[in-house]
Scaffold this motif. Sequence first.
Motif, short mmCIF file in Angstrom:
data_model
loop_
_atom_site.label_atom_id
_atom_site.label_comp_id
_atom_site.label_asym_id
_atom_site.label_seq_id
_atom_site.Cartn_x
_atom_site.Cartn_y
_atom_site.Cartn_z
N LEU A 45 0.90 -1.28 0.14
CA LEU A 45 -0.09 0.16 0.20
C LEU A 45 0.92 1.21 0.00
O LEU A 45 0.52 2.11 -0.72
CB LEU A 45 -0.75 -0.05 1.09
N ILE A 69 1.25 4.32 -3.01
CA ILE A 69 1.22 5.79 -2.55
C ILE A 69 2.54 6.74 -3.25
O ILE A 69 2.43 7.68 -3.83
CB ILE A 69 0.96 6.10 -1.09
N CYS A 115 1.83 3.10 11.42
CA CYS A 115 1.92 1.84 10.71
C CYS A 115 3.05 1.87 9.34
O CYS A 115 3.90 1.05 9.54
CB CYS A 115 0.65 1.09 10.23
N ASP A 153 6.37 -0.07 9.74
CA ASP A 153 6.30 -1.25 9.26
C ASP A 153 7.35 -1.61 8.05
O ASP A 153 7.79 -2.43 7.97
CB ASP A 153 4.98 -1.68 8.87
N ARG A 193 -3.57 17.48 -0.28
CA ARG A 193 -4.21 16.04 -0.56
C ARG A 193 -5.31 15.75 -1.85
O ARG A 193 -5.87 15.13 -1.92
CB ARG A 193 -5.19 15.93 0.60
C1 UGA Z 1 -2.90 1.02 7.56
C2 UGA Z 1 -3.52 -0.04 6.73
O1 UGA Z 1 -4.35 0.65 5.56
C3 UGA Z 1 -4.36 -0.86 7.40
O2 UGA Z 1 -4.73 -2.12 6.44
C4 UGA Z 1 -3.47 -1.66 8.50
O3 UGA Z 1 -3.98 -2.50 9.31
C5 UGA Z 1 -3.09 -0.53 9.44
O4 UGA Z 1 -1.98 0.29 8.65
C6 UGA Z 1 -1.95 -1.15 10.34
O5 UGA Z 1 -1.00 -1.43 10.35
O6 UGA Z 1 -2.35 -0.96 11.62
P1 UGA Z 1 -3.80 3.34 8.54
O7 UGA Z 1 -2.23 3.58 8.94
O8 UGA Z 1 -4.88 3.51 9.87
O9 UGA Z 1 -3.92 1.81 8.15
O10 UGA Z 1 -4.10 4.36 7.40
P2 UGA Z 1 -4.10 4.31 5.63
O11 UGA Z 1 -5.51 4.65 5.59
O12 UGA Z 1 -3.63 3.28 5.25
O13 UGA Z 1 -3.50 5.69 5.52
C7 UGA Z 1 -1.87 5.68 5.95
C8 UGA Z 1 -1.46 6.92 5.37
O14 UGA Z 1 -1.46 6.97 3.77
C9 UGA Z 1 -2.19 8.28 5.67
O15 UGA Z 1 -0.97 9.33 5.92
C10 UGA Z 1 -3.16 8.85 4.25
O16 UGA Z 1 -2.96 9.96 4.17
C11 UGA Z 1 -2.03 8.14 3.20
N1 UGA Z 1 -2.58 7.96 2.01
C12 UGA Z 1 -3.36 6.96 1.95
C13 UGA Z 1 -2.12 8.77 1.00
O17 UGA Z 1 -1.27 9.69 0.90
N2 UGA Z 1 -2.64 8.26 -0.42
C14 UGA Z 1 -3.66 7.36 -0.42
O18 UGA Z 1 -4.24 7.05 -1.53
C15 UGA Z 1 -3.87 6.61 0.70
#
Ligand code: UGA
Length: 429
Positions: free
Chosen positions: A211, A215, A260, A264, A408
């Motif tokens: 993931l 990004i 995370c 990670d 964003r």
């Molecule tokens: C992430 C994973 O998505 C979960 O599946 C996982 O369980 C979790 O980590 C964990 O390991 O506990 P989270 O950190 O809560 O979840 O948030 P995300 O929604 O994944 O976003 C992470 C970051 O990426 C944020 O700063 C968000 O703004 C950024 N992001 C997300 C982007 O810049 N672009 C995107 O298209 C999506």
Amino acid sequence: MNICIIGAGYVGLTTSAVLAEFGHLIHCVDINSDKIKKLQEGNVPIYEPQLKELICKNSDKITFSTNLPDSIQRCTVIFVTVGTPSLIDGSTDLSFLQSVFTTIAQHLQSYKTIIIKSTVPPGTNQKMHQYLLAKGVSPFMYNIVSNPEFLREGSAINDMFHPDRTVIGIAEDDKRSEVIIRDIYQSLSSPFIVTSWNGAEMIKYASNAFLATKISFINEIARICDFYGADVLDVAKGLGTDPRIGPLFLQAGIGYGGSCFPKDLQALQHIAAAKLVKTPILDAVHEVNSTQLEWNIKKLQEELPSILDKKVTVLGIAFKPNTDDIRHSPAIALIQQLHSLGADVHTYDPKAFLPADLRHIATQHKSLKSSYIDSEAVIIATDWPEICQLDWKHVKAHIKGNLILDGRNCINREEVLGFGLNYKGVGRG
Ligand code: UGA
């Protein structure tokens, strides 16, 4: 089932609330007595949509305490959801997990299924098993199961009710745990992926790393788009329509943060390096993310060459919307950088707060509207709905400058331009 959940963070509390909703009796334990006191009084220490409501609804099925030995005695199933932060060298700090297993070893008097939900490097479930054996615990008294979580902050409750998959890692000779886990989660309709301990641990790291890769990939494409007049939103749409790629996690911005992805990714690089495996992809993902903010600050400086003492408003403090979590938040890094450039920084977030040690570097407003009055530039750092739906007519009438930097890519460019404002996005051509 009587279930003990060790660790009242966002994973532990979400797991408690949802498993109680499924009908189980939950004993949620944490060493932090202040946190437990708050929970006993009906207050939830973090902001997570629906969490408080679900805990209140199931208050007859959830108890909160600091007494781990007592909860171990009462329950046949133990979920471990303690934090596993990074150490200075990027490796994972397993001290909380270790301390839980020390207590389990001391108080285990009847058979338990011990489920590790905390994110742990490959080999950790095995290590905990060896540890219990070394402490003299009989292998017939327990089974360890790896059951990583895939909960996103801000939508954790929904994610737990509707997971894409339930991953369980079990020992080769374990004939009991799969049945027990399926019983605990019988209300779920998602597929089960049953693998080894190390397989389950790797699935979690590989998922977060992939993931994060999506990004950083789209952020790199956005940089190129800026020079060739292409709009990264169109590019992401065109890319994501291919089912082999998928539309999610292709939103370019000022980089990923949170508790995370950064941690990670680093842990995965660390465990690979320990076995002399090179990780050029992971290294590049990190490299793009760690320079993405700088890249966007340059855009601000091009439009506003002298930022010294200029009022600049950063909208959003949390690392993403629908949470008050500020860990590794790009918004905080942005505020720090603007402050170091001499800007007069103002900020607003519906739920998150600047940490005490940073309150002197920016003024946090209680209202969105007051935060941008007389600003030279407004920068969107977190895509909260309230921020994405700003009244641009009001903004235009009340800011001193003209610049809107959409960190964003979450606001309507045409609408903003329509009010005579200068719009800059990330890779919007
Ligand atoms: C992430 C994973 O998505 C979960 O599946 C996982 O369980 C979790 O980590 C964990 O390991 O506990 P989270 O950190 O809560 O979840 O948030 P995300 O929604 O994944 O976003 C992470 C970051 O990426 C944020 O700063 C968000 O703004 C950024 N992001 C997300 C982007 O810049 N672009 C995107 O298209 C999506």
